[in-house]
Design an enzyme around this catalytic site. Structure first.
Site, PDB file in Angstrom:
ATOM      1  N   VAL A  33      64.234  70.548   4.973  1.00  0.00           N
ATOM      2  CA  VAL A  33      65.001  70.454   3.734  1.00  0.00           C
ATOM      3  C   VAL A  33      65.658  71.809   3.489  1.00  0.00           C
ATOM      4  O   VAL A  33      64.982  72.789   3.218  1.00  0.00           O
ATOM      5  CB  VAL A  33      64.105  70.063   2.542  1.00  0.00           C
TER       6      VAL A  33
ATOM      7  N   HIS B   1      57.962  70.790   6.731  1.00  0.00           N
ATOM      8  CA  HIS B   1      58.610  70.262   5.531  1.00  0.00           C
ATOM      9  C   HIS B   1      59.606  71.264   4.950  1.00  0.00           C
ATOM     10  O   HIS B   1      60.617  70.861   4.369  1.00  0.00           O
ATOM     11  CB  HIS B   1      57.559  69.893   4.489  1.00  0.00           C
TER      12      HIS B   1
ATOM     13  N   ASP C 101      45.786  69.575  20.292  1.00  0.00           N
ATOM     14  CA  ASP C 101      45.776  69.289  21.715  1.00  0.00           C
ATOM     15  C   ASP C 101      46.654  68.075  21.992  1.00  0.00           C
ATOM     16  O   ASP C 101      47.335  67.570  21.098  1.00  0.00           O
ATOM     17  CB  ASP C 101      44.340  69.070  22.212  1.00  0.00           C
TER      18      ASP C 101
ATOM     19  N   HIS D 287      50.448  65.510  14.834  1.00  0.00           N
ATOM     20  CA  HIS D 287      49.599  64.500  14.201  1.00  0.00           C
ATOM     21  C   HIS D 287      48.227  64.406  14.862  1.00  0.00           C
ATOM     22  O   HIS D 287      47.448  63.521  14.547  1.00  0.00           O
ATOM     23  CB  HIS D 287      50.292  63.135  14.239  1.00  0.00           C
ATOM     24  N   THR D 288      47.940  65.318  15.753  1.00  0.00           N
ATOM     25  CA  THR D 288      46.609  65.378  16.354  1.00  0.00           C
ATOM     26  C   THR D 288      45.622  66.125  15.466  1.00  0.00           C
ATOM     27  O   THR D 288      44.443  66.222  15.789  1.00  0.00           O
ATOM     28  CB  THR D 288      46.677  66.059  17.740  1.00  0.00           C
TER      29      THR D 288
END
Length: 376
Positions: A125, A121, A304, A250-251
């Site tokens: 930006v 994030h 992973d 996102h794991t």
């Protein structure tokens, strides 16, 4: 997790509840068309407590963090961004990276997941300049920290603690931007069970600007399409392969139900029926709370390649995850990463370094902050 205009389906990516965590996007569905009103505090406030160059440094983790079965890490890119170098602080603050790694090691897995998201994030930006860490900057605007996509960010206290320890040894030498980059690297190392370690070039200066209205246009929403994701990453100098690779973050972590609630009530959602039923129950709240659930139902605390297997099985939360199967190039990459963990690990390391070079600040347009939360 201006910085990310349409999509780090990573991506990105309302406080967490129950346990320290990496929260979901925190976007309403649909995303508002206008920027939220400023809400800057009149005085600096510290983030809420957790629910809780050129000498070259060694290319493997220093003791006592050496993996039990180490494999040679891929080489650092031949040409780091101008001004960045591996081992940047070896002469001016040689213990800096050790201090940061130790600080990250001593936190929870949920906060480690949050540190990777925080790094993303920040970079999307205004580049990797620690602008997301500021409590105040412009008297006429709240900072990025208070933007809708950033309300669920975690890990600020880890960066502040590392900075305080470093300042005791090296006064105003190590930038907050570099601390955040190293922390994202070290969180990757610990969450991967010490399998994924890489050199992170340093030499970033801290930014002088942080504006709340630059968060929504630059950070990817959880309902982004594959075309929007590609365009957003391209605007940051990252290609489609980088986008799919970084989406693998996102794991780990958890998400607020509001970030994918439309997929639970829509008949058009391709979400696995069994997962949808489970999530409908977990997201129920008689009190109106925005519940949280794990992003990876198989290995929620491990960095992973399970995420890619989940995408293929339609066992992912966000529309921006599911959309990776709607284009040939991204679908092929998902399939390849699902089959070959090492391939994804190597590309993830390279993509983190590449992302860490976005819009680097120098002494001409930045500073070395004494306190990561406020300008000097």
């Amino acid at each position: 997790m201006a910085k990310l205009a349409a999509a780090l389906t990573i991506f990105a990516l309302v406080a967490c509840v129950a346990r320290p965590c990496q929260a979901g996007y925190g976007y309403p569905n649909p995303m508002p068309s206008s920027s939220p009103p400023p809400c800057a505090p009149t005085t600096p406030t510290s983030p809420p407590p957790p629910a809780i160059p050129s000498p070259i440094t060694p290319s493997s983790p220093p003791p006592p963090y050496t993996p039990s079965t180490p494999s040679p890490p891929p080489p650092t890119p031949n040409s780091p961004a101008p001004g960045l170098a591996v081992g940047y602080y070896q002469k001016t603050c040689y213990r800096a990276e050790d201090i940061i790694r130790e600080t990250v090691r001593d936190t929870s897995k949920g906060i480690m997941a949050g540190l990777i998201r925080l790094f993303f994030h920040d970079c999307f930006v205004r580049g990797c300049d620690a602008s997301v860490l500021l409590d105040t900057a412009d008297p006429n605007s709240a900072t990025e920290k208070f933007g809708i996509p950033n309300l669920s960010l975690r890990g600020f206290e880890v960066i502040n603690a590392a900075k305080a320890k470093i300042e005791e040894e090296c006064d105003t030498v190590v930038s907050c931007a570099d601390i955040l980059a190293f922390a994202g690297r070290d969180a990757t190392y610990f969450l991967s069970n010490k399998k994924v370690f890489f050199d992170m070039p340093a030499g970033r200066y801290d930014g002088l600007v942080s504006l709340i209205n630059e968060t929504l246009p630059n950070l990817p929403p959880p309902f982004a399409t594959v075309a929007q994701l590609k365009a957003n990453f391209a605007s940051k100098g990252l290609n489609t392969d980088d986008m799919v690779t970084l989406s693998g973050a996102h794991t780990i972590g958890i998400s607020h139900c509001s970030s994918f609630s439309d997929r639970l009530s829509s008949n058009s959602s391709d979400m696995d029926p069994a997962l949808k039923t489970t999530l409908q129950e977990e997201c129920k709240s008689s009190s109106g709370n925005d519940n949280t659930v794990v992003q990876d139902i198989k290995t929620p605390d491990m960095l992973d390649n399970q995420y890619y297997k989940n995408v293929l099985r339609h066992e992912v939360l966000f529309a921006s995850d599911a959309t990776l199967l709607t284009a040939t190039d991204t679908s092929d990459a998902v399939s390849a990463f699902a089959k070959n963990a090492k391939q994804w690990e190597d590309k993830f390391m390279a993509a983190m370094v590449k992302m860490g070079a976005i819009e680097i600040k120098t002494s001409a347009n930045g500073e070395i902050r004494r306190d990561c939360r406020v300008l000097n």
